[in-house]
Design a protein around this motif. Structure first.
Motif, short mmCIF file in Angstrom:
data_model
loop_
_atom_site.label_atom_id
_atom_site.label_comp_id
_atom_site.label_asym_id
_atom_site.label_seq_id
_atom_site.Cartn_x
_atom_site.Cartn_y
_atom_site.Cartn_z
N UNK A 177 0.86 -1.19 0.00
CA UNK A 177 0.00 0.00 0.00
C UNK A 177 0.89 1.24 0.00
N UNK A 178 0.68 2.12 -0.97
CA UNK A 178 1.50 3.34 -1.02
C UNK A 178 1.04 4.35 0.02
N UNK A 179 -0.18 4.22 0.51
CA UNK A 179 -0.65 4.99 1.67
C UNK A 179 -1.21 3.99 2.65
N UNK A 180 -0.39 3.55 3.61
CA UNK A 180 -0.85 2.50 4.51
C UNK A 180 -1.80 3.00 5.59
N UNK A 181 -2.99 3.38 5.17
CA UNK A 181 -4.01 3.80 6.14
C UNK A 181 -5.37 3.33 5.66
N UNK A 182 -6.27 3.16 6.60
CA UNK A 182 -7.61 2.70 6.27
C UNK A 182 -8.30 3.72 5.36
N UNK A 183 -9.16 3.21 4.49
CA UNK A 183 -9.86 4.06 3.52
C UNK A 183 -11.25 4.38 4.05
N UNK A 184 -11.60 5.67 4.00
CA UNK A 184 -12.95 6.09 4.40
C UNK A 184 -13.75 6.36 3.13
N UNK A 185 -14.90 5.70 3.04
CA UNK A 185 -15.78 5.96 1.91
C UNK A 185 -17.05 6.64 2.43
N UNK A 186 -17.58 7.53 1.63
CA UNK A 186 -18.78 8.28 2.01
C UNK A 186 -19.93 7.90 1.10
N UNK A 187 -21.14 8.07 1.64
CA UNK A 187 -22.35 7.77 0.88
C UNK A 187 -23.21 9.01 0.79
N UNK A 188 -23.90 9.13 -0.32
CA UNK A 188 -24.77 10.28 -0.54
C UNK A 188 -26.07 9.78 -1.18
N UNK A 189 -27.18 10.39 -0.79
CA UNK A 189 -28.47 9.96 -1.34
C UNK A 189 -28.75 10.63 -2.68
N UNK A 190 -27.98 11.67 -3.03
CA UNK A 190 -28.15 12.40 -4.29
C UNK A 190 -29.56 12.94 -4.49
N UNK A 191 -30.23 13.29 -3.39
CA UNK A 191 -31.53 13.94 -3.51
C UNK A 191 -31.30 15.39 -3.91
N UNK A 192 -32.22 15.95 -4.67
CA UNK A 192 -32.09 17.33 -5.09
C UNK A 192 -32.28 18.24 -3.89
#
Length: 195
Positions: free
Chosen positions: A76-91
């Motif tokens: 891993x070139x960045x040895x850290x946990x990955x944070x993913x985000x979620x969006x509902x994409x409502x207007x």
């Protein structure tokens, strides 16, 4: 044993209805010969996801790849946990109203800040003395000095944030951009600690 290198991608928020997250969606894989083999390895599955973010630990990535390809060694070139985000994409119907209200509040705050600073350092007296030394009639000529001075403050702020000359500022981040990167890093570190 073959070496595989994983570089985290700059990830936009996923749709909250997304059911599965794959390695290829969050990492760039090198060498490219192995990309097709491991990019479709599923790291997370979701049913009725309501979370705004999730943390994918490095151990999960290693385990997912080693279950299918035990002879691959991951780097891993960045040895850290990955944070993913979620969006509902409502207007968002109130976005422009909120932006306008925030802009007014920020503008009023900056105006008050500059006015209080000028009062603290007795800028009115300093300007009066300067104009009086140049014109010998400070009361009549004071507005001719204060109007360009006020415009100059605005231009100075725009230059400081590299917004005045867009071609010059395209290649380098402004102080505000740097502060936002630092803030996002702190937020991500706090989210990692919560997991």
């Amino acid at each position: 044993m073959d070496d595989i290198y994983l570089i985290p991608k700059s990830i936009k928020p996923f749709n909250i209805s997304k059911k599965e997250i794959y390695i290829g969606e969050i990492y760039t894989i090198y060498p490219e010969a192995y990309e097709a083999k491991i990019k479709d390895i599923c790291l997370r599955s979701y049913d009725n996801n309501t979370s705004k973010y999730d943390v994918i630990h490095l151990g999960e990535v290693i385990e997912g790849v080693n279950n299918r390809f035990p002879k691959l060694r991951l780097n891993f070139l960045k040895p850290e946990d990955i944070i993913i985000f979620f969006d509902s994409y409502k207007k968002d119907r109130t976005k422009y109203i909120r932006v306008f209200i925030v802009a007014v509040v920020v503008l009023m705050g900056s105006i008050m800040g500059i006015m209080n600073f000028h009062a603290d350092v007795n800028m009115a007296h300093s300007q009066f003395m300067m104009v009086n030394a140049i014109t010998k009639d400070a009361k009549s000529y004071m507005p001719y000095f204060q109007i360009p001075y006020s415009i100059g403050i605005g231009i100075g702020v725009a230059l400081f944030f590299n917004k005045f000359i867009p071609n010059y500022s395209r290649g380098e981040p402004s102080p505000l951009d740097l502060k936002m990167v630092s803030l996002n890093k702190e937020i991500e570190n706090q989210l990692r600690k919560k997991q």
